[in-house]
Design an enzyme around this catalytic site. Structure first.
Site, PDB file in Angstrom:
ATOM      1  N   ARG A 149      -8.974  20.981  29.155  1.00  0.00           N
ATOM      2  CA  ARG A 149      -7.462  20.603  29.222  1.00  0.00           C
ATOM      3  C   ARG A 149      -6.599  20.555  28.210  1.00  0.00           C
ATOM      4  O   ARG A 149      -5.312  20.849  28.055  1.00  0.00           O
ATOM      5  CB  ARG A 149      -7.472  18.999  29.627  1.00  0.00           C
ATOM      6  CG  ARG A 149      -8.222  18.640  30.984  1.00  0.00           C
ATOM      7  CD  ARG A 149      -8.108  17.243  31.444  1.00  0.00           C
ATOM      8  NE  ARG A 149      -9.023  16.684  30.867  1.00  0.00           N
ATOM      9  CZ  ARG A 149     -10.264  16.324  31.252  1.00  0.00           C
ATOM     10  NH1 ARG A 149     -10.534  16.808  32.462  1.00  0.00           N
ATOM     11  NH2 ARG A 149     -11.217  15.769  30.624  1.00  0.00           N
ATOM     12  N   GLU A 170     -19.024  11.013  25.249  1.00  0.00           N
ATOM     13  CA  GLU A 170     -19.469   9.712  26.088  1.00  0.00           C
ATOM     14  C   GLU A 170     -20.058  10.125  27.338  1.00  0.00           C
ATOM     15  O   GLU A 170     -20.624   9.139  27.993  1.00  0.00           O
ATOM     16  CB  GLU A 170     -17.760   8.884  26.467  1.00  0.00           C
ATOM     17  CG  GLU A 170     -16.940   9.840  27.107  1.00  0.00           C
ATOM     18  CD  GLU A 170     -15.890  10.755  26.269  1.00  0.00           C
ATOM     19  OE1 GLU A 170     -14.887  10.879  26.790  1.00  0.00           O
ATOM     20  OE2 GLU A 170     -16.426  11.190  25.338  1.00  0.00           O
TER      21      GLU A 170
END
Length: 218
Positions: free
Chosen positions: A70, A107
């Site tokens: 992104r 994460e």
């Protein structure tokens, strides 16, 4: 060399932009923030680019590095507006003539290092690192290590969203600490900035009937 304009995190501009960042239950995460919301609104996307450009116009940078994937959406329009080269930082095996950072944790779990082409960052270069979101800081840490391995300096890591819950959580939460990670890697002098935090990201997506969390683990 200073920043042209300092935009406050969660300030008036950020609060408006937050409306275009809906969250979904995705990849097993209750709140996965979707940048597709503002990409579908050209005036909001342009506003985000303009804010980043204003922030870094006079700070003195030599290049803009975007993180796969992104960061490849956000980085190029910012680099073009600043009239600076754009550098891709990609997963291993995607580009020729690269060096790689060590394995890192996110994460979502452990990841192999990011790569950059060897001739893109030169000794003394001042590099702005761009990504959509910073949580645990694992991906950003990989980018910082790459820039430093090439002899460059990261001026700042800039993201649209910063999840503050990971900056320095209490030990009893069990959450990874970005502050501890950066200290352990001796990169805690590198500033990280996010325009919007979870404090104002309250736009829960309306899930269609039959919605399924079909996100890949990575």
């Amino acid at each position: 060399q200073t920043m042209t304009k300092i935009y406050d995190q969660d300030g008036p501009e950020a609060q408006q932009i937050a409306k275009y960042l809906p969250y979904f239950p995705f990849k097993g995460i209750p709140r996965f923030y979707d940048i597709g919301g503002f990409l579908a609104a050209p005036e909001v996307f342009q506003q985000i680019v303009d804010i980043f450009v204003a922030r870094y116009a006079d700070i003195g940078i030599d290049s803009v590095a975007g993180l796969d994937a992104r960061g490849f959406i956000l980085g190029p329009p910012i680099a073009l507006a600043l009239k600076k080269p754009f550098i891709m930082m990609r997963k291993e095996g995607k580009m020729p003539n690269t060096i790689a950072s060590p394995e890192y944790k996110t994460e979502y779990g452990s990841r192999s290092g990011m790569t950059v082409q060897k001739d893109r960052i030169k000794e003394g270069d001042r590099v702005l690192v761009i990504d959509d979101l910073v949580a645990t800081g694992g991906t950003l840490s990989s980018a910082i290590q790459l820039v430093q391995a090439c002899g460059g300096k990261v001026v700042e890591c800039a993201c649209v969203v910063e999840l503050k819950m990971f900056i320095d959580p209490p030990a009893d939460t069990g959450l990874p600490s970005r502050t501890k990670l950066f200290k352990d890697l001796d990169i805690n002098d590198v500033p990280v900035w996010g325009l919007v935090s979870e404090d104002v990201l309250t736009n829960e997506a309306e899930l269609p009937t039959g919605y399924v969390d079909d996100g890949e683990e990575h």
